[in-house]
Design a protein around this motif. Structure first.
Motif, PDB file in Angstrom:
ATOM      1  N   PHE A  90      19.325  41.141   5.479  1.00  0.00           N
ATOM      2  CA  PHE A  90      19.917  41.145   6.813  1.00  0.00           C
ATOM      3  C   PHE A  90      18.841  40.739   7.832  1.00  0.00           C
ATOM      4  CE2 PHE A  90      22.662  44.420   4.710  1.00  0.00           C
ATOM      5  CZ  PHE A  90      23.855  43.715   4.802  1.00  0.00           C
ATOM      6  N   VAL A  91      19.144  39.702   8.604  1.00  0.00           N
ATOM      7  CA  VAL A  91      18.168  39.230   9.597  1.00  0.00           C
ATOM      8  C   VAL A  91      18.619  39.540  11.021  1.00  0.00           C
ATOM      9  CG1 VAL A  91      17.270  37.429   8.115  1.00  0.00           C
ATOM     10  CG2 VAL A  91      19.230  36.935   9.596  1.00  0.00           C
ATOM     11  N   LYS A  92      19.893  39.961  11.144  1.00  0.00           N
ATOM     12  CA  LYS A  92      20.389  40.336  12.459  1.00  0.00           C
ATOM     13  C   LYS A  92      20.795  41.808  12.444  1.00  0.00           C
ATOM     14  CE  LYS A  92      22.091  35.836  14.033  1.00  0.00           C
ATOM     15  NZ  LYS A  92      23.244  35.083  14.587  1.00  0.00           N
ATOM     16  N   VAL A  93      20.420  42.517  13.489  1.00  0.00           N
ATOM     17  CA  VAL A  93      20.713  43.942  13.596  1.00  0.00           C
ATOM     18  C   VAL A  93      21.166  44.205  15.028  1.00  0.00           C
ATOM     19  CG1 VAL A  93      19.811  46.287  13.419  1.00  0.00           C
ATOM     20  CG2 VAL A  93      18.976  44.495  11.850  1.00  0.00           C
ATOM     21  N   LEU A  94      22.204  45.055  15.171  1.00  0.00           N
ATOM     22  CA  LEU A  94      22.648  45.497  16.491  1.00  0.00           C
ATOM     23  C   LEU A  94      22.503  47.009  16.544  1.00  0.00           C
ATOM     24  CD1 LEU A  94      23.977  45.077  19.265  1.00  0.00           C
ATOM     25  CD2 LEU A  94      26.222  45.320  18.110  1.00  0.00           C
ATOM     26  N   VAL A  95      21.796  47.508  17.565  1.00  0.00           N
ATOM     27  CA  VAL A  95      21.644  48.944  17.762  1.00  0.00           C
ATOM     28  C   VAL A  95      22.378  49.303  19.050  1.00  0.00           C
ATOM     29  CG1 VAL A  95      20.054  50.862  18.035  1.00  0.00           C
ATOM     30  CG2 VAL A  95      19.388  48.887  16.633  1.00  0.00           C
ATOM     31  N   THR A  96      23.304  50.260  18.966  1.00  0.00           N
ATOM     32  CA  THR A  96      24.117  50.680  20.116  1.00  0.00           C
ATOM     33  C   THR A  96      23.846  52.144  20.409  1.00  0.00           C
ATOM     34  OG1 THR A  96      25.841  49.120  19.458  1.00  0.00           O
ATOM     35  CG2 THR A  96      26.441  50.806  21.079  1.00  0.00           C
ATOM     36  N   GLY A  97      23.436  52.420  21.646  1.00  0.00           N
ATOM     37  CA  GLY A  97      23.175  53.789  22.059  1.00  0.00           C
ATOM     38  C   GLY A  97      24.397  54.437  22.672  1.00  0.00           C
ATOM     39  N   HIS A  98      24.532  55.805  22.496  1.00  0.00           N
ATOM     40  CA  HIS A  98      25.661  56.573  23.021  1.00  0.00           C
ATOM     41  C   HIS A  98      25.140  57.896  23.570  1.00  0.00           C
ATOM     42  CE1 HIS A  98      28.650  53.939  20.991  1.00  0.00           C
ATOM     43  NE2 HIS A  98      27.698  53.843  20.046  1.00  0.00           N
ATOM     44  N   ILE A 152      16.726  41.824  16.437  1.00  0.00           N
ATOM     45  CA  ILE A 152      17.326  43.123  16.749  1.00  0.00           C
ATOM     46  C   ILE A 152      17.819  43.101  18.186  1.00  0.00           C
ATOM     47  CG2 ILE A 152      16.982  45.606  16.823  1.00  0.00           C
ATOM     48  CD1 ILE A 152      14.631  45.243  14.894  1.00  0.00           C
ATOM     49  N   ALA A 153      19.145  43.240  18.362  1.00  0.00           N
ATOM     50  CA  ALA A 153      19.751  43.327  19.696  1.00  0.00           C
ATOM     51  C   ALA A 153      20.116  44.781  19.976  1.00  0.00           C
ATOM     52  CB  ALA A 153      20.985  42.444  19.777  1.00  0.00           C
ATOM     53  N   ILE A 154      20.086  45.158  21.270  1.00  0.00           N
ATOM     54  CA  ILE A 154      20.457  46.521  21.642  1.00  0.00           C
ATOM     55  C   ILE A 154      21.485  46.476  22.758  1.00  0.00           C
ATOM     56  CG2 ILE A 154      18.198  47.441  20.962  1.00  0.00           C
ATOM     57  CD1 ILE A 154      17.540  47.631  23.982  1.00  0.00           C
ATOM     58  N   GLU A 155      22.272  47.574  22.822  1.00  0.00           N
ATOM     59  CA  GLU A 155      23.204  47.751  23.923  1.00  0.00           C
ATOM     60  C   GLU A 155      23.448  49.235  24.122  1.00  0.00           C
ATOM     61  OE1 GLU A 155      26.993  45.984  23.083  1.00  0.00           O
ATOM     62  OE2 GLU A 155      27.368  47.213  21.314  1.00  0.00           O
ATOM     63  N   GLY A 156      23.948  49.624  25.299  1.00  0.00           N
ATOM     64  CA  GLY A 156      24.283  51.005  25.590  1.00  0.00           C
ATOM     65  C   GLY A 156      25.717  51.126  26.037  1.00  0.00           C
ATOM     66  N   LYS A 157      26.395  52.216  25.612  1.00  0.00           N
ATOM     67  CA  LYS A 157      27.797  52.428  25.978  1.00  0.00           C
ATOM     68  C   LYS A 157      28.028  53.741  26.691  1.00  0.00           C
ATOM     69  CE  LYS A 157      30.042  49.381  22.657  1.00  0.00           C
ATOM     70  NZ  LYS A 157      31.138  49.260  21.683  1.00  0.00           N
ATOM     71  N   SER A 158      26.935  54.353  27.175  1.00  0.00           N
ATOM     72  CA  SER A 158      27.077  55.600  27.923  1.00  0.00           C
ATOM     73  C   SER A 158      27.931  56.575  27.093  1.00  0.00           C
ATOM     74  CB  SER A 158      27.681  55.328  29.307  1.00  0.00           C
ATOM     75  OG  SER A 158      27.760  56.511  30.077  1.00  0.00           O
ATOM     76  N   PHE A 159      28.930  57.177  27.732  1.00  0.00           N
ATOM     77  CA  PHE A 159      29.800  58.114  26.998  1.00  0.00           C
ATOM     78  C   PHE A 159      31.195  57.523  26.756  1.00  0.00           C
ATOM     79  CE2 PHE A 159      29.533  59.690  31.529  1.00  0.00           C
ATOM     80  CZ  PHE A 159      30.717  59.132  31.980  1.00  0.00           C
ATOM     81  N   HIS A 160      31.324  56.195  26.774  1.00  0.00           N
ATOM     82  CA  HIS A 160      32.648  55.567  26.696  1.00  0.00           C
ATOM     83  C   HIS A 160      33.150  55.347  25.259  1.00  0.00           C
ATOM     84  CE1 HIS A 160      32.584  55.030  30.973  1.00  0.00           C
ATOM     85  NE2 HIS A 160      31.422  54.361  30.927  1.00  0.00           N
ATOM     86  N   ASP A 161      32.339  55.587  24.287  1.00  0.00           N
ATOM     87  CA  ASP A 161      32.793  55.406  22.882  1.00  0.00           C
ATOM     88  C   ASP A 161      32.354  56.617  22.067  1.00  0.00           C
ATOM     89  OD1 ASP A 161      33.838  54.390  20.581  1.00  0.00           O
ATOM     90  OD2 ASP A 161      32.252  52.886  20.267  1.00  0.00           O
ATOM     91  N   PRO A 162      32.913  57.808  22.363  1.00  0.00           N
ATOM     92  CA  PRO A 162      32.437  59.025  21.706  1.00  0.00           C
ATOM     93  C   PRO A 162      32.824  59.067  20.234  1.00  0.00           C
ATOM     94  CG  PRO A 162      34.393  59.522  22.977  1.00  0.00           C
ATOM     95  CD  PRO A 162      34.048  58.091  23.282  1.00  0.00           C
ATOM     96  N   LEU A 163      31.997  59.704  19.426  1.00  0.00           N
ATOM     97  CA  LEU A 163      32.349  59.969  18.025  1.00  0.00           C
ATOM     98  C   LEU A 163      33.340  61.121  17.947  1.00  0.00           C
ATOM     99  CD1 LEU A 163      31.675  59.039  15.138  1.00  0.00           C
ATOM    100  CD2 LEU A 163      29.894  60.804  15.074  1.00  0.00           C
TER     101      LEU A 163
END
Length: 291
Positions: free
Chosen positions: A216-224, A259-270
């Motif tokens: 895998f050469v592409k990775v997306l990290v999403t913060g919550h 490696i790409a990153i993004e943040g979704k605050s509290f809009h996509d809760p587990l």
């Protein structure tokens, strides 16, 4: 041994008319014993079988006798057609295999050549015109004379059926394809924190090993985040969490450019909650291998 004795006094009914040959002959049937009806009939039989001790065989002997008392053999009961009492004796002896595949028997019927008549009848062509029935010429069908013979019996044994064909070989075992590599890893954070715990570092290290192994050469990290605080604050916190994970992955040897990153605050809760809830499952960063 087998024995049977029959006594049968069989007679015509008393309403039977007078008949005879020629017409008007004085033969009275009414109340008389039936034709071909002996008063006594006796049957006696004897059978003996024993192993012979050779040829895998048995010897056998059988005799049977039939006695009949006297009876009339004519339909008009002419006394000249009376058959005296007689005995017929039949017998056989021989040898047979124990599996009854073959047998040799010597037999005899009417061994003592007893003479008897089966049926007697008038012979009109040889009778004088107007002669009464009792004076008529009589012809008879005699019973079988003594006869002897030998019988050889052979039962051909069918060959055994061919053995069934061998079963087909089993199909080769189906090797299941290897399970697809895990592409998603989740890192959890303490409340209002973006630094990685020891457990979080282990998860990131496992994600890096999987990425290297499977190319895998592409990775997306999403913060919550959880729902405590404002959307603006939590958006910035979610970005910091994603960045902490990226930095650790780079330190473990992945190319930062992939490696790409993004943040979704509290809009996509587990775990869905109301506002102001400190839900640990929602304080996380999700690593998606393959981007």
């Amino acid at each position: 041994m087998n024995e049977s004795v029959t006594y049968a006094d069989s007679r015509y009914g008393h309403d039977v008319a007078t008949i005879g040959f020629p017409a008007g002959a004085p033969t009275i049937l009414a109340g008389a014993r039936l034709t071909q009806a002996p008063l006594w009939t006796v049957n006696s039989g004897f059978n003996y079988i024993d192993d012979l001790g050779f040829w895998d065989s048995k010897g056998f002997l059988s005799l049977n006798a039939n006695y009949r008392s006297s009876y009339n053999t004519g339909s008009d009961l002419n006394p000249n057609k009376l058959q005296p009492a007689f005995v017929i004796v039949n017998g056989q002896f021989g040898i047979r295999s124990n599996d009854e595949e073959w047998e040799v028997a010597i037999w005899g019927r009417n061994l003592f050549n007893e003479h008897y008549n089966v049926v007697a009848f008038n012979t009109p062509a040889e009778q004088a015109s107007g002669a009464p029935s009792v004076a008529s010429a009589i012809s008879v069908f005699p019973g079988d004379p003594a006869s002897f013979g030998i019988t050889v019996t052979w039962h051909e044994t069918a060959p055994p059926p061919p053995p069934p064909p061998p079963p087909p070989p089993p199909p080769p075992p189906v090797v299941p394809p290897p399970p697809p590599p895990v592409k998603t890893f989740i890192v959890f954070f303490d409340f209002d924190k973006s630094n990685l715990t020891d457990k979080a570092q282990e998860v990131v290290a496992e994600a890096v090993r999987t990425a290297k192994t499977n190319g895998f050469v592409k990775v997306l990290v999403t913060g919550h985040t959880d729902t405590v605080g404002s959307d603006q604050y939590n958006q910035a916190l979610s970005i910091r969490r994603a960045q902490s994970v990226k930095d650790e992955m780079v330190r473990e040897g992945l190319d930062a450019g992939g490696i790409a990153i993004e943040g979704k605050s509290f809009h996509d809760p587990l775990v869905a909650t109301g506002p102001g809830v400190r839900e640990p499952q929602n304080r996380r960063a999700v690593i998606d291998l393959g981007g």
